[in-house]
Design a protein around this motif. Structure first.
Motif, short mmCIF file in Angstrom:
data_model
loop_
_atom_site.label_atom_id
_atom_site.label_comp_id
_atom_site.label_asym_id
_atom_site.label_seq_id
_atom_site.Cartn_x
_atom_site.Cartn_y
_atom_site.Cartn_z
N ILE A 1 29.65 92.70 -47.82
CA ILE A 1 30.03 92.84 -46.63
C ILE A 1 30.42 94.25 -46.31
O ILE A 1 31.66 94.43 -47.10
N ILE A 2 30.07 95.22 -45.41
CA ILE A 2 30.81 96.36 -45.25
C ILE A 2 31.77 96.11 -44.18
O ILE A 2 31.53 95.64 -42.98
N PHE A 3 33.09 96.44 -44.63
CA PHE A 3 34.30 96.26 -43.66
C PHE A 3 34.83 97.69 -43.09
O PHE A 3 34.82 98.66 -43.84
N GLU A 4 35.09 97.89 -41.98
CA GLU A 4 35.83 98.91 -41.23
C GLU A 4 36.98 98.36 -40.50
O GLU A 4 36.80 97.47 -39.88
N ILE A 5 38.31 99.03 -40.71
CA ILE A 5 39.48 98.83 -40.18
C ILE A 5 39.72 99.89 -39.09
O ILE A 5 39.88 100.79 -39.51
N LYS A 6 39.98 99.43 -37.64
CA LYS A 6 40.35 100.34 -36.70
C LYS A 6 41.69 99.71 -36.21
O LYS A 6 41.76 98.90 -35.64
N GLU A 7 42.53 100.77 -36.10
CA GLU A 7 43.92 100.17 -35.51
C GLU A 7 43.69 100.77 -34.10
O GLU A 7 43.27 101.75 -33.59
N THR A 8 44.07 99.79 -33.12
CA THR A 8 43.63 99.95 -31.61
C THR A 8 45.12 99.50 -30.62
O THR A 8 45.80 98.80 -31.38
N ASP A 9 45.20 100.02 -29.57
CA ASP A 9 46.14 99.32 -28.86
C ASP A 9 45.60 98.29 -28.21
O ASP A 9 44.47 97.86 -28.39
N LYS A 10 46.44 97.40 -27.46
CA LYS A 10 46.06 96.11 -26.94
C LYS A 10 44.93 96.33 -25.95
O LYS A 10 45.05 97.12 -25.07
N MET A 11 43.79 95.60 -25.95
CA MET A 11 42.79 95.83 -25.37
C MET A 11 42.23 94.56 -24.57
O MET A 11 42.53 93.48 -25.13
N ASN A 12 41.72 94.48 -23.14
CA ASN A 12 41.21 93.27 -22.80
C ASN A 12 39.71 93.05 -23.23
O ASN A 12 39.27 93.91 -23.94
N VAL A 13 39.22 92.04 -22.78
CA VAL A 13 37.79 91.60 -23.27
C VAL A 13 36.73 92.81 -22.98
O VAL A 13 35.99 93.28 -24.24
N LYS A 14 36.89 93.32 -21.96
CA LYS A 14 35.83 94.28 -21.66
C LYS A 14 35.98 95.70 -22.46
O LYS A 14 35.11 96.19 -22.90
N GLN A 15 37.30 95.93 -22.87
CA GLN A 15 37.62 97.02 -23.79
C GLN A 15 37.06 97.08 -25.03
O GLN A 15 36.77 97.75 -25.60
N GLN A 16 37.29 95.59 -25.53
CA GLN A 16 36.90 95.39 -26.80
C GLN A 16 35.46 95.60 -27.05
O GLN A 16 34.66 95.82 -27.92
N HIS A 17 34.57 94.80 -26.03
CA HIS A 17 33.36 95.07 -25.86
C HIS A 17 32.82 96.36 -25.94
O HIS A 17 31.94 96.67 -26.71
N ASP A 18 33.33 97.29 -24.95
CA ASP A 18 33.24 98.74 -25.17
C ASP A 18 33.20 99.35 -26.36
O ASP A 18 32.56 100.38 -26.90
N CYS A 19 34.54 99.05 -26.94
CA CYS A 19 34.93 99.58 -28.50
C CYS A 19 33.73 99.17 -29.35
O CYS A 19 33.37 99.94 -30.20
N ILE A 20 33.21 97.96 -29.48
CA ILE A 20 32.10 97.47 -30.38
C ILE A 20 30.90 98.21 -29.89
O ILE A 20 30.25 98.64 -31.18
#
Length: 117
Positions: free
Chosen positions: A91-110
């Motif tokens: 499995i290819i993993f990537e780690i991204k440090e982010t600020d706290k996000m709501n569900v819409k922001q998480q969706h947009d990030c993905i």
């Protein structure tokens, strides 16, 4: 993701389905009256985190690519544990440090991440 809850989102063309995995760790602290500085409390914390990460691993073990993101060191801790398990070698993993996000922001990030990669 953090030490208390993980949101799992699968990148697809259809609407996202969001699954959550909650840690029993935060619930358990309310049940024990002793100080967190005791060895027993520390052992329970470690055991609780390990069980939490194991649940996450079971949920993601069949994916080819995983993006771990969040504002705490939980992403690195999870990666370190999964790296020791042969089921996750391909499995290819990537780690991204982010600020706290709501569900819409998480969706947009993905969405943005997979559109760029």
């Amino acid at each position: 993701m953090d030490h208390s809850i993980t949101y799992l989102m699968e990148f697809t063309n259809s609407p996202f389905e969001i699954k959550t995995i909650e840690s029993e760790l935060t619930k358990g602290k309310k049940d024990f009256p002793w100080s967190q500085s005791t060895g027993l409390s520390i052992n329970l914390d470690h055991h609780g985190l390990h069980a939490y990460y194991k649940k996450i691993g079971e949920a993601i073990k069949n994916y080819k690519q995983i993006v771990l993101f969040g504002q705490t060191d939980s992403t690195v801790e999870l990666f370190d544990i999964l790296s020791e398990d042969n089921r996750f070698v391909k499995i290819i993993f990537e780690i991204k440090e982010t600020d706290k996000m709501n569900v819409k922001q998480q969706h947009d990030c993905i969405t943005k991440y997979f559109a760029e990669n």
